[in-house]
Design an enzyme around this catalytic site. Structure first.
Site, mmCIF file in Angstrom:
data_model
loop_
_atom_site.group_PDB
_atom_site.id
_atom_site.type_symbol
_atom_site.label_atom_id
_atom_site.label_comp_id
_atom_site.label_asym_id
_atom_site.label_seq_id
_atom_site.Cartn_x
_atom_site.Cartn_y
_atom_site.Cartn_z
ATOM 1 N N MET A 1 0.825 -1.211 0.000
ATOM 2 C CA MET A 1 0.000 0.000 0.000
ATOM 3 C C MET A 1 0.862 1.264 0.000
ATOM 4 O O MET A 1 0.588 2.206 -0.741
ATOM 5 C CB MET A 1 -0.940 0.013 1.216
ATOM 6 C CG MET A 1 -1.922 -1.137 1.237
ATOM 7 S SD MET A 1 -2.928 -1.246 -0.253
ATOM 8 C CE MET A 1 -3.994 0.167 -0.062
ATOM 9 N N ASP B 1 11.018 3.188 5.139
ATOM 10 C CA ASP B 1 10.722 1.849 5.683
ATOM 11 C C ASP B 1 11.865 1.511 6.641
ATOM 12 O O ASP B 1 12.822 2.298 6.780
ATOM 13 C CB ASP B 1 10.605 0.824 4.534
ATOM 14 C CG ASP B 1 9.739 -0.377 4.919
ATOM 15 O OD1 ASP B 1 10.087 -1.063 5.902
ATOM 16 O OD2 ASP B 1 8.722 -0.633 4.247
ATOM 17 N N GLU C 1 -0.773 -4.107 9.971
ATOM 18 C CA GLU C 1 -2.038 -3.868 10.689
ATOM 19 C C GLU C 1 -1.955 -4.375 12.134
ATOM 20 O O GLU C 1 -2.640 -5.323 12.520
ATOM 21 C CB GLU C 1 -3.150 -4.575 9.892
ATOM 22 C CG GLU C 1 -4.557 -4.228 10.271
ATOM 23 C CD GLU C 1 -4.968 -2.812 9.935
ATOM 24 O OE1 GLU C 1 -4.099 -1.968 9.668
ATOM 25 O OE2 GLU C 1 -6.177 -2.562 9.966
ATOM 26 N N LYS D 1 1.586 0.296 15.477
ATOM 27 C CA LYS D 1 1.258 1.620 14.928
ATOM 28 C C LYS D 1 1.411 2.677 16.020
ATOM 29 O O LYS D 1 2.058 3.713 15.827
ATOM 30 C CB LYS D 1 -0.160 1.637 14.345
ATOM 31 C CG LYS D 1 -0.292 0.828 13.031
ATOM 32 C CD LYS D 1 -1.634 1.029 12.360
ATOM 33 C CE LYS D 1 -1.950 0.049 11.250
ATOM 34 N NZ LYS D 1 -1.448 0.302 9.925
ATOM 35 N N SER E 1 -7.110 -0.609 7.754
ATOM 36 C CA SER E 1 -8.431 -0.996 7.252
ATOM 37 C C SER E 1 -9.356 -1.395 8.379
ATOM 38 O O SER E 1 -10.562 -1.503 8.160
ATOM 39 C CB SER E 1 -8.359 -2.149 6.256
ATOM 40 O OG SER E 1 -7.088 -2.589 6.030
ATOM 41 N N HIS F 1 -7.925 5.857 3.879
ATOM 42 C CA HIS F 1 -7.953 4.438 3.526
ATOM 43 C C HIS F 1 -7.999 4.239 2.012
ATOM 44 O O HIS F 1 -9.026 4.441 1.372
ATOM 45 C CB HIS F 1 -9.180 3.792 4.199
ATOM 46 C CG HIS F 1 -9.232 2.314 4.034
ATOM 47 N ND1 HIS F 1 -10.399 1.623 3.840
ATOM 48 C CD2 HIS F 1 -8.244 1.383 4.025
ATOM 49 C CE1 HIS F 1 -10.130 0.331 3.709
ATOM 50 N NE2 HIS F 1 -8.830 0.164 3.820
ATOM 51 N N ASN G 1 -6.671 -1.507 -2.595
ATOM 52 C CA ASN G 1 -5.640 -2.263 -3.302
ATOM 53 C C ASN G 1 -6.181 -2.778 -4.641
ATOM 54 O O ASN G 1 -7.277 -3.349 -4.651
ATOM 55 C CB ASN G 1 -5.231 -3.442 -2.397
ATOM 56 C CG ASN G 1 -4.160 -4.296 -3.006
ATOM 57 O OD1 ASN G 1 -3.405 -3.865 -3.864
ATOM 58 N ND2 ASN G 1 -4.096 -5.542 -2.575
ATOM 59 N N GLU H 1 -11.235 6.367 1.311
ATOM 60 C CA GLU H 1 -12.124 6.759 2.405
ATOM 61 C C GLU H 1 -11.363 7.719 3.320
ATOM 62 O O GLU H 1 -10.253 7.402 3.760
ATOM 63 C CB GLU H 1 -12.556 5.534 3.210
ATOM 64 C CG GLU H 1 -13.504 4.620 2.459
ATOM 65 C CD GLU H 1 -13.793 3.307 3.193
ATOM 66 O OE1 GLU H 1 -14.832 2.701 2.923
ATOM 67 O OE2 GLU H 1 -12.963 2.885 4.026
ATOM 68 N N ASN I 1 -15.896 -1.783 3.742
ATOM 69 C CA ASN I 1 -15.724 -3.106 4.335
ATOM 70 C C ASN I 1 -16.866 -3.470 5.281
ATOM 71 O O ASN I 1 -17.181 -4.639 5.464
ATOM 72 C CB ASN I 1 -14.379 -3.198 5.066
ATOM 73 C CG ASN I 1 -13.242 -3.347 4.075
ATOM 74 O OD1 ASN I 1 -13.469 -3.682 2.908
ATOM 75 N ND2 ASN I 1 -12.020 -3.084 4.512
HETATM 76 P P1 NAI Z 1 2.870 -4.650 3.721
HETATM 77 O O1 NAI Z 1 3.229 -5.741 4.659
HETATM 78 O O2 NAI Z 1 2.906 -4.922 2.279
HETATM 79 O O3 NAI Z 1 3.798 -3.381 4.004
HETATM 80 C C1 NAI Z 1 4.089 -2.895 5.262
HETATM 81 C C2 NAI Z 1 5.455 -2.237 5.187
HETATM 82 O O4 NAI Z 1 5.679 -1.552 6.403
HETATM 83 C C3 NAI Z 1 6.589 -3.231 5.017
HETATM 84 O O5 NAI Z 1 7.416 -2.839 3.970
HETATM 85 C C4 NAI Z 1 7.341 -3.136 6.353
HETATM 86 O O6 NAI Z 1 8.735 -3.355 6.243
HETATM 87 C C5 NAI Z 1 7.048 -1.730 6.771
HETATM 88 N N1 NAI Z 1 7.185 -1.475 8.196
HETATM 89 C C6 NAI Z 1 6.928 -2.260 9.244
HETATM 90 N N2 NAI Z 1 7.170 -1.603 10.394
HETATM 91 C C7 NAI Z 1 7.606 -0.367 10.054
HETATM 92 C C8 NAI Z 1 8.024 0.770 10.798
HETATM 93 N N3 NAI Z 1 8.002 0.767 12.099
HETATM 94 N N4 NAI Z 1 8.426 1.853 10.115
HETATM 95 C C9 NAI Z 1 8.440 1.870 8.769
HETATM 96 N N5 NAI Z 1 8.042 0.816 8.028
HETATM 97 C C10 NAI Z 1 7.631 -0.275 8.673
HETATM 98 O O7 NAI Z 1 1.435 -4.174 4.201
HETATM 99 P P2 NAI Z 1 0.319 -3.449 3.351
HETATM 100 O O8 NAI Z 1 -0.545 -4.458 2.705
HETATM 101 O O9 NAI Z 1 0.943 -2.419 2.512
HETATM 102 O O10 NAI Z 1 -0.573 -2.783 4.489
HETATM 103 C C11 NAI Z 1 -0.178 -1.615 5.142
HETATM 104 C C12 NAI Z 1 -1.371 -0.998 5.819
HETATM 105 O O11 NAI Z 1 -2.372 -0.749 4.843
HETATM 106 C C13 NAI Z 1 -2.038 -1.873 6.868
HETATM 107 O O12 NAI Z 1 -2.532 -1.052 7.891
HETATM 108 C C14 NAI Z 1 -3.192 -2.509 6.111
HETATM 109 O O13 NAI Z 1 -4.261 -2.889 6.938
HETATM 110 C C15 NAI Z 1 -3.591 -1.362 5.221
HETATM 111 N N6 NAI Z 1 -4.315 -1.752 4.016
HETATM 112 C C16 NAI Z 1 -3.944 -2.840 3.298
HETATM 113 C C17 NAI Z 1 -4.646 -3.190 2.154
HETATM 114 C C18 NAI Z 1 -4.244 -4.372 1.349
HETATM 115 O O14 NAI Z 1 -5.018 -4.817 0.508
HETATM 116 N N7 NAI Z 1 -3.046 -4.918 1.554
HETATM 117 C C19 NAI Z 1 -5.796 -2.404 1.688
HETATM 118 C C20 NAI Z 1 -6.038 -1.222 2.478
HETATM 119 C C21 NAI Z 1 -5.353 -0.938 3.600
#
Ligand code: NAI
Length: 717
Positions: free
Chosen positions: A325, A344, A403, A408, A430, A451, A454, A463, A501
């Site tokens: 995301m 990151d 998540e 967070k 989410s 929000h 994906n 959102e 959702n």
């Molecule tokens: P992801 O696992 O692909 O990416 C998360 C990234 O955050 C990773 O690259 C990780 O190394 C990094 N990370 C972890 N701790 C960190 C920190 N302390 N500081 C900086 N970076 C850090 O996860 P994704 O899918 O991108 O999800 C991220 C957020 O978006 C979550 O809250 C999720 O619920 C939300 N979301 C996800 C959707 C999806 O379809 N995957 C859709 C809408 C929202």
């Protein structure tokens, strides 16, 4: 000189009409305008001119098509009135096409629908080279067909094949393409249009070409029977494949061209009248016109009611987390020329994020939708790093890390002291409460949910979630930001599942219950597709990932225990077995063959058998009812709780966020079409299954009063 049209006689006995609706940003054809045009045409018929030029008085704006209020009323008119409307305009434009001297239309800016049909009734069209010049007949996009001669004159001017391309897709062409296909005589800079128009009038007289063009436009296009049969059969197949028969307008437009192009123009126009009346008054047209208006409203919505509160400018954007995301959000922001910082925990992760961003733009370049310079400019806007210090100059930080609520909150504690005191912090979560996350920060008024969906580059919806203390300024700023990065924001209040959702997950859970009660997987998916969803709920489970669906679904179940559909443990079992859906090659189905195509997997049966709660034959009707009636009840509760401000927010959220069929106009408009009374009666059939099928107060009230979410407009045409 009239209110809308000004006639001037230029030297050389050339007439010039300028169309300029006073006080309006764009010219449209509404009733008073058409009335004035009729009078004007009466006068023009008596004039002895060498030629006539027609232009818009608005720079970069030719004619946007029909008046919007009249468009809104269109789908509520009876067939006879629609036919009359079309016939009336045919009469007027036929008179324009027969003016006793050559006529030239100068098109600068968008020319849509009626604007293009008007231009087609003139002898020549010259387009300005401005990138804003687009010529199209977009009627099918709102469920109708061109009704002012477009389906008949366009094939006669540019040929049947290119005309069908424009009419059945509703896509406009730019000036260069217009010249290439013969829709425009030439494309020239705005300041040369009039001079070229005058020369064209000379040329028309010298060659007599204008008379030949008129003659050609009155005649059949002259396809042989074989040519016609072959061409239209192919087009019909192609349209049917794309629309699955759920959008009648492109097929009606095709029929209008097929039946009208090989007979004299006046007979063809009669065919168009009939087809226009046939599709114009349908619920599908009403839904699609509704979607058009809801979308317009969202484009101009500030997100708040106080007009004195203005959005802040976000000059530098930070994104925390370079995952799926985060990288998507960085891409959207940097592509729209906003300096964007991506952070990151490890450089490797940042590089993966950067590659994702490059892949998105690379894909667009390959598809011809972006230029190589766009890649360079996006990259120039991205700064990467592994320290929160990179956010020190940012006006907003969008958090997109995993998540986990505690992760967070802890991260905010480390991050906030390094951010500008007035910067906004927003989360892409989410499922986690925005109000709870805000409480872990020093700025709950400048904290909100943002929000994205994906895949971010393809999903338009964002959102904007208000926590309890989120300020109006923050909301207005996020709405403006989302629009700036070419997304469509919908503001909603904080609640589990937020808007989309909260409605979608009960539908997914209901599908699991139905499956375990005995519904066949393929029939279940088909029932949903027949309703118009782009894919069935089981296919969707595999696509979003069983682990994600399990987690998000359980949040919604936990929050709405009193009414949630609670399926057996089938998702847990699949997750434990590592069957996470398409991403692992196996889930409800298997995706291990060529091109990862979905195939039944006999191994899945053991998971189903373990979780079976019945073997009942379940009808398609019950499947559809349970999937969508539950959605409807939840949607009305969302409105009752004031989570969003308007029915249109719910409907557009579902259309953009989960592919709810636009031809149904959203779940609430579907209720209007079917009638609340009928749906409440249906709900009674399922009421013993639980509270999720108990009609809300809103539905009960509407069922007894006949009230609608979208009352019919009071405009008469
Ligand atoms: P992801 O696992 O692909 O990416 C998360 C990234 O955050 C990773 O690259 C990780 O190394 C990094 N990370 C972890 N701790 C960190 C920190 N302390 N500081 C900086 N970076 C850090 O996860 P994704 O899918 O991108 O999800 C991220 C957020 O978006 C979550 O809250 C999720 O619920 C939300 N979301 C996800 C959707 C999806 O379809 N995957 C859709 C809408 C929202």
């Amino acid at each position: 000189m009239g209110t809308y049209f000004t006639f001037e006689e230029l030297d050389g006995n050339i007439g010039r009409i300028t169309f300029d609706s006073p006080g309006k940003k764009v010219n449209t054809f509404g009733r008073p305008i058409v009335e004035e045009l009729e009078k004007l045409v009466g006068e023009l018929e008596k004039k002895n001119l060498k030629g006539l030029l027609f232009k818009s008085g608005k720079k970069d704006q030719f004619i946007a098509g029909a008046d919007l209020n009249e468009l809104a009323a269109l789908s509520y008119l009876p067939k006879e009135m629609l036919a009359q409307l079309s016939s009336h305009m045919h009469g007027l434009l036929t008179r324009v096409s027969k003016l006793p001297y050559p006529t030239v239309c100068l098109i600068d800016g968008p020319s849509m629908g009626g604007g293009t049909e008007f231009a087609l009734s003139m002898d020549y069209r010259i387009a300005s080279t401005s990138p804003k010049t687009q010529i199209g007949l977009p009627e099918v996009k709102v469920g109708i067909i061109p009704g002012w001669g477009g389906t008949q004159r366009l094939p006669r001017v540019i040929g049947v094949h290119p005309a069908l391309e424009m009419i059945t897709s509703g896509e406009p062409v730019n000036a260069a393409k217009a010249v290439k296909i013969g829709l425009a005589f030439d494309a020239v800079p705005l300041d040369q249009m009039e001079a070229v128009g005058r020369s064209l009038i000379e040329y028309a007289h010298q060659t007599g070409e204008w008379k030949k063009l008129r003659e050609k436009k009155e005649q059949p296009v002259g396809l042989t029977q074989d040519q016609a049969m072959f061409m239209f059969a192919i087009w019909q197949g192609g349209i049917f494949g794309k629309t699955k028969g759920q959008y009648p307008a492109p097929l009606a437009a095709l029929d209008a061209v097929r039946e009208g192009c090989n007979v004299p123009l006046q007979e063809g126009l009669k065919v168009e009248q009939a087809k226009f009346a046939e599709v114009g008054g349908t619920s599908i047209a009403s839904s699609l016109i509704g979607v058009f208006f809801m979308n317009n409203r969202l484009q101009s919505d500030t997100g708040i009611s106080d007009p004195n509160i203005k959005p802040r400018e976000l000059k530098r954007v930070g994104v925390l987390g370079a995952g799926l995301m985060g990288a998507g959000i960085v891409t959207s922001s940097a592509r729209t020329s906003i300096p964007t910082v991506m952070v990151d925990v490890k450089d490797d992760f940042v590089q993966v994020g950067l590659k994702r961003a490059m892949d998105v733009v690379g894909g667009r370049i390959k598809a011809g939708k972006a230029k190589p310079e766009d890649m360079a400019s996006m990259l120039a806007n991205i700064t990467t790093g592994t320290s929160h210090r990179y956010f020190s100059e940012c006006d907003i930080v969008v958090e997109a890390i995993p998540e986990k609520e505690e992760l967070k909150k802890d991260t905010y504690k480390q991050l906030l002291p390094l951010m500008k005191p007035d910067a906004l912090l927003v989360s892409n979560t989410s499922t986690i409460s925005i109000t709870r996350l805000a409480a872990a920060t020093d700025r709950p008024d400048r904290f909100a949910g943002l929000h994205f969906f994906n895949p971010v580059d393809r999903m338009p919806l964002v959102e904007v979630i208000r926590g309890e203390k989120t300020s109006d300024e923050t909301v207005a700023t996020l709405v403006a930001f989302a629009k700036k990065i070419k997304k469509t924001p919908i503001v909603c209040k904080d609640c589990p599942g937020f808007l989309v959702n909260r409605i979608l997950l009960p539908y997914m859970n209901e599908a699991l219950l139905l499956l375990c009660e005995g519904a066949e997987m393929d029939k279940l998916d088909k029932a949903s597709e027949r309703f118009g969803m782009p894919m069935g709920p089981i296919a969707l489970q595999d696509l979003v990932g069983i682990d994600t669906s399990l987690y998000a679904g359980s949040v919604v179940i936990e929050a709405y225990k009193d009414r949630a559909a609670i399926p057996p443990n089938i998702l847990q079992d699949l997750v434990e077995a590592g069957r996470l859906g398409t991403k692992t090659g196996k889930g409800f189905r298997q995706y291990t063959g060529k091109k990862g195509k979905a195939e039944p997997d006999p191994e899945f049966n053991k998971f189903l058998e373990k979780n079976r709660i019945g073997t009942r034959q379940i009808s398609g009707e019950e499947m559809t009812d349970r999937l969508f009636l539950g959605m409807l009840v939840e949607a009305t509760l969302i409105l009752e709780e004031g989570i969003v401000r308007e029915p249109g927010d719910v409907d557009m959220g579902l259309i953009m966020g989960c592919g709810f069929p636009p031809f149904r106009g959203g779940i609430l408009r579907w209720c209007d079409t079917e009638g609340a009374g009928k749906l409440v009666a249906k709900l009674e059939k399922y009421s013993s299954l639980g509270k999720r099928f108990h009609p809300s107060e809103t539905l009960k009230r509407m069922a007894s009063s006949g009230e609608k979410f979208y009352p019919a407009p009071k405009v008469t045409v």
